[in-house]
Design a protein around this motif. Structure first.
Motif, short mmCIF file in Angstrom:
data_model
loop_
_atom_site.label_atom_id
_atom_site.label_comp_id
_atom_site.label_asym_id
_atom_site.label_seq_id
_atom_site.Cartn_x
_atom_site.Cartn_y
_atom_site.Cartn_z
N SER A 58 0.85 -1.20 0.00
CA SER A 58 0.00 0.00 0.00
C SER A 58 0.88 1.23 0.00
O SER A 58 1.94 1.26 0.63
N ALA A 59 0.45 2.26 -0.73
CA ALA A 59 1.24 3.49 -0.82
C ALA A 59 1.20 4.22 0.51
O ALA A 59 0.13 4.44 1.09
N ILE A 60 2.38 4.58 1.00
CA ILE A 60 2.47 5.29 2.28
C ILE A 60 3.20 6.62 2.15
O ILE A 60 3.20 7.42 3.09
N PHE A 61 3.80 6.88 1.00
CA PHE A 61 4.62 8.08 0.85
C PHE A 61 4.69 8.44 -0.63
O PHE A 61 4.74 7.54 -1.48
N ALA A 62 4.68 9.73 -0.94
CA ALA A 62 4.74 10.14 -2.34
C ALA A 62 5.41 11.50 -2.46
O ALA A 62 5.31 12.35 -1.56
N LYS A 63 6.11 11.68 -3.57
CA LYS A 63 6.70 12.95 -3.94
C LYS A 63 6.26 13.29 -5.36
O LYS A 63 6.26 12.42 -6.24
N ALA A 64 5.90 14.55 -5.59
CA ALA A 64 5.45 14.99 -6.90
C ALA A 64 6.18 16.26 -7.29
O ALA A 64 6.28 17.19 -6.48
N ALA A 65 6.72 16.31 -8.50
CA ALA A 65 7.39 17.49 -9.03
C ALA A 65 6.42 18.20 -9.97
O ALA A 65 5.92 17.59 -10.93
N ILE A 66 6.15 19.47 -9.71
CA ILE A 66 5.11 20.22 -10.43
C ILE A 66 5.70 21.52 -10.93
O ILE A 66 6.33 22.27 -10.17
N VAL A 263 0.91 32.59 -22.63
CA VAL A 263 1.58 32.12 -21.42
C VAL A 263 3.07 32.31 -21.61
O VAL A 263 3.65 31.81 -22.58
N ASP A 264 3.70 33.05 -20.70
CA ASP A 264 5.14 33.24 -20.72
C ASP A 264 5.80 32.02 -20.08
O ASP A 264 5.56 31.72 -18.91
N GLU A 265 6.63 31.31 -20.86
CA GLU A 265 7.26 30.08 -20.36
C GLU A 265 8.44 30.35 -19.45
O GLU A 265 8.96 29.43 -18.83
N GLY A 266 8.89 31.60 -19.37
CA GLY A 266 9.99 31.93 -18.48
C GLY A 266 11.36 31.72 -19.06
O GLY A 266 12.37 31.94 -18.36
N ASN A 267 11.47 31.31 -20.32
CA ASN A 267 12.77 31.12 -20.96
C ASN A 267 12.86 31.89 -22.28
O ASN A 267 13.59 31.51 -23.18
N GLY A 268 12.05 32.95 -22.38
CA GLY A 268 12.07 33.75 -23.60
C GLY A 268 11.08 33.31 -24.65
O GLY A 268 11.04 33.89 -25.74
N SER A 269 10.29 32.27 -24.39
CA SER A 269 9.30 31.78 -25.35
C SER A 269 7.90 31.93 -24.78
O SER A 269 7.72 32.11 -23.57
N GLU A 270 6.91 31.88 -25.66
CA GLU A 270 5.51 32.02 -25.28
C GLU A 270 4.70 30.88 -25.89
O GLU A 270 5.05 30.34 -26.94
N ILE A 305 8.90 33.43 -12.96
CA ILE A 305 7.83 33.18 -13.93
C ILE A 305 7.46 31.70 -13.93
O ILE A 305 6.28 31.36 -13.82
N ARG A 306 8.44 30.85 -14.04
CA ARG A 306 8.20 29.40 -14.06
C ARG A 306 8.60 28.83 -12.69
O ARG A 306 9.77 28.76 -12.35
N ARG A 307 7.61 28.42 -11.93
CA ARG A 307 7.85 27.93 -10.58
C ARG A 307 7.82 26.41 -10.57
O ARG A 307 6.90 25.79 -11.10
N ARG A 308 8.87 25.83 -9.96
CA ARG A 308 8.95 24.38 -9.81
C ARG A 308 8.90 24.04 -8.33
O ARG A 308 9.67 24.58 -7.53
N GLU A 309 8.02 23.13 -7.97
CA GLU A 309 7.83 22.77 -6.58
C GLU A 309 7.78 21.26 -6.45
O GLU A 309 7.15 20.58 -7.27
N VAL A 310 8.48 20.75 -5.43
CA VAL A 310 8.46 19.32 -5.12
C VAL A 310 7.60 19.14 -3.88
O VAL A 310 7.92 19.66 -2.81
N SER A 375 -3.45 29.43 -14.32
CA SER A 375 -2.18 28.71 -14.34
C SER A 375 -2.21 27.59 -15.37
O SER A 375 -3.25 27.02 -15.69
N PHE A 376 -1.02 27.28 -15.89
CA PHE A 376 -0.79 26.17 -16.80
C PHE A 376 0.20 25.25 -16.10
O PHE A 376 1.36 25.59 -15.93
N VAL A 377 -0.24 24.07 -15.68
CA VAL A 377 0.50 23.24 -14.74
C VAL A 377 0.91 21.93 -15.41
O VAL A 377 0.12 21.31 -16.13
N GLU A 378 2.14 21.51 -15.13
CA GLU A 378 2.66 20.25 -15.63
C GLU A 378 3.16 19.42 -14.45
O GLU A 378 3.94 19.92 -13.62
N VAL A 379 2.73 18.19 -14.37
CA VAL A 379 3.22 17.25 -13.36
C VAL A 379 4.32 16.41 -14.01
O VAL A 379 4.05 15.58 -14.89
N GLU A 380 5.58 16.63 -13.59
CA GLU A 380 6.69 15.89 -14.19
C GLU A 380 6.59 14.40 -13.89
O GLU A 380 6.86 13.56 -14.74
N GLY A 381 6.20 14.08 -12.70
CA GLY A 381 6.06 12.68 -12.31
C GLY A 381 5.78 12.58 -10.82
O GLY A 381 5.93 13.55 -10.07
#
Length: 643
Positions: A58-66, A263-270, A305-310, A375-381
């Motif tokens: 059974s899952a007891i712990f998880a980490k998500a990169a967003i 949407v500003d991607e934060g690396n000079g592109s839209e 601009i582009r926020r990454r959170e674990v 917001s435009f959100v991506e879940v890396e994994g």
């Protein structure tokens, strides 16, 4: 068997229930529910397949990169890119139109202007010489409520315009009550045109006496400018008006809204997100498509601009109403009977939902995560650890490079062209839309139908504005207008006595003329005045493609020359002025009116935004019609002469 008459009853027998009967004050042993035969429980688990190893952990712990980026700009109908703002919901920015100011609203706006003028005048310096109420009568004369009067010098279109107002009985009664007593805010708004410097045209030169158009003392010019500035800001905020007609996102040729956000991607592109066909009334992620993917900027990602959170959490079980309990010895909730779902062989969606609910529902886990609107959100994994200490990396079901028809949810389609393989953006979009909206009754309602017998399209005005902020039945309004034209016939034009000509019946020709013919010829019949025709015409530069152009039925009566019947709703009157003169034609694309037809409604909408602010606006919504129809319009008729 003999029965003992003196002892007919069976012997008394006592029974004990097989359950714990504690004799102690504490209930710990009773609540423990101890099992005397755990081997039997293990055997039952083995019999049901619970001891198989595929679901032992059974899952007891998880980490998500967003990763999260946000909308930065908005592009409406005028094509100008403006900074994205969440002061109002995104639906308000997209749907808001300039409504036709009704009489009640005109009186309210006029009263507000005069109240602001009095405040500015009272706070003005004493040297300005402003006294309370000095401009009230002058403003009433400059912007009056006028009851229309049909004169003999009016042409057909002018008379028809006045007759429309007089046929609205409640509106005309309101006009008579307000005439000479209030300021017409509608005329004031049209005069200023949204620019506060328009009051300069009312300033009275030093050498002239007050007149109808110039009545402001030059010392009070600043007072009127400040009043007009605050009043215009009040009107725009109260009605949520766009800057002008070109600023709204409504495309009349397509009967729907069209806009774009970036949407500003934060690396000079839209990344551009477009919504070319929005008409549902509620804006959500499925209304958008990706029109331009991010082009891989060369700059390093900007963390502002582009926020990454674990995120590190303990996953919880995803549940829904009526879900089967995951514990064996827990009572089920009987509010929803999932086993009573009846599905045929073609109800694939119902079968899939039932299978998920009954077999796999307890295999889903949820990780809550709050994101800001827009917001435009991506879940890396997601990295999951089970009770045995094993780690599993859970990736998106749809990966880059896989087939386009793989399973995916909440992803946006990418506009790659007509003959290219479709692509999807795996990120999740959360637009700044309202959760719930209150909608008024229809102010306008137009039903577009195809009439195959007449070979045209009709725009039926089933509901028109009543002039007081509401709507009324379009058929009733057409009958009232026809009755108004009948009342316009003067009594002097009808002779009091009819003198019949003398006929010599001895003459054979005269005797033949006295017989009534059995048939009569009619050039054509007519339809209700709330039926507005649209005819098919070729598009410019094309011999095959067509679109529908607004036309008009003729109005023929004894008072005026034949003239065009004009629509009464704001949508169909696009390009027609108040005197019924058509300035620009109105076209509708052929594909927007299918065989099922279309119904278009205009309503006021109201919602409460997340900061507690109440937002109101006027917008339109399109729905599917109810099929084809027939107007009964025919030409070259031979009818029985019943006259």
């Amino acid at each position: 068997m003999a029965i003992d008459l003196y002892n007919p009853c069976e012997p008394f027998r006592a029974y004990n229930r097989i359950e714990g009967r504690p004799r102690e004050e504490e209930l710990d042993d009773a609540l423990a529910a101890k099992i005397n035969d755990p081997l039997w429980m293990l055997a039952r688990q083995f019999q049901f397949g619970e001891l198989k190893g595929e679901d032992a952990g059974s899952a007891i712990f998880a980490k998500a990169a967003i990763n999260t980026v946000r909308m930065t700009s908005f592009t409406g109908g005028n094509g100008q890119k403006v900074p994205y703002s969440e002061v109002t919901p995104l639906e308000t920015q997209v749907e808001r139109l300039i409504p036709d100011i009704d009489l009640k609203l005109a009186a309210k706006l006029g009263k507000k202007f005069y109240a602001l003028l009095e405040i500015e005048g009272v706070n003005a310096p004493v040297s300005a010489g402003y006294s309370s109420g000095m401009y009230k009568d002058l403003l009433n004369k400059r912007f009056p409520f006028v009851v229309p009067v049909i004169n003999e010098s009016d042409n057909a279109q002018e008379a028809a315009s006045k007759a429309r107002t007089l046929s609205l009985q409640q509106a005309s009664s309101f006009l008579r009550a307000m005439a000479g007593r209030a300021i017409n805010g509608r005329g004031l708004w049209i005069e200023l045109g949204g620019v506060f410097t328009g009051v300069n045209a009312w300033v009275l030169p030093a050498s002239q006496l007050p007149s109808g158009s110039k009545f402001i003392n030059s010392k009070h010019q600043t007072i009127f400018q400040e009043t007009a500035k605050k009043w215009i800001a009040f009107v725009k905020e109260e009605l949520n008006l766009p800057k002008d007609d070109e600023d709204d996102s409504w495309f009349k040729e397509r009967l729907e809204y069209s806009f774009k956000t970036s949407v500003d991607e934060g690396n000079g592109s839209e990344t551009d997100l477009k919504a070319d066909e929005y008409f549902q009334g509620h804006l959500d992620w499925y209304s958008f498509d990706v029109s331009k993917q991010m082009n891989g900027g060369v700059k390093v990602f900007d963390d502002t601009i582009r926020r990454r959170e674990v995120l590190t959490v303990i996953p919880s079980e995803a549940s829904f109403a009526g879900m089967p309990n995951s514990r064996w010895w827990e009572m089920e909730d009987g509010s929803i009977d999932l086993g009573n779902l009846k599905a045929s062989d073609t109800d694939i969606a119902k079968i899939l939902v039932t299978q998920y609910a009954l077999q796999y529902s307890n295999d889903w886990l949820a990780i809550p995560y709050e994101i800001a609107t827009g917001s435009f959100v991506e879940v890396e994994g997601v990295l999951v650890r089970d009770t045995f200490g094993q780690n599993y990396l859970v990736e998106a079901a749809h990966k880059d490079g896989e087939s386009w028809n793989e399973w995916n949810m909440y992803s946006l389609s990418v506009d790659t062209g007509e003959f290219k393989i479709p692509e999807f953006d795996k990120r999740i979009l959360l637009p700044a839309s309202s959760a719930k909206t209150l909608e008024s009754e229809s102010i306008e309602e137009i039903k577009f139908i195809r009439d195959e017998m007449a070979n045209m399209v009709w725009g039926i005005e089933s509901r028109i504005p009543d002039g007081l902020g509401g709507g009324m039945d379009g058929y009733e309004a057409a009958n009232n207008l026809q009755a108004e034209f009948e009342r316009m016939i003067k009594e002097g034009e009808v002779p009091e006595e009819l003198v019949l000509p003398e006929v010599n019946l001895d003459d054979q020709d005269n005797k033949a003329n006295t017989y009534k013919p059995q048939l009569k010829y009619q050039l054509g019949n007519t339809v209700g005045e709330n039926w507005i025709p649209f005819i098919a015409v070729h598009k410019n530069g094309s011999n095959r493609e067509i679109h529908f152009q607004r036309a008009s039925m003729p109005r023929i009566n004894e008072l005026f020359d034949p003239h065009a019947v004009r629509p009464r709703t704001q949508l169909l009157r696009e390009g027609i002025n108040e005197l019924d003169n058509q300035l620009t034609p109105l076209y509708i694309n052929e594909e927007e009116i299918p065989r099922a037809g279309a119904k278009l409604t205009g309503t006021y909408q109201r919602t409460r935004w997340y900061n507690g602010k109440i937002v109101s606006w006027y917008g339109r919504r399109k729905r599917t019609g109810r099929g084809e129809g027939s107007s009964g319009l025919r030409f070259d008729l031979v009818l029985e002469n019943n006259e």
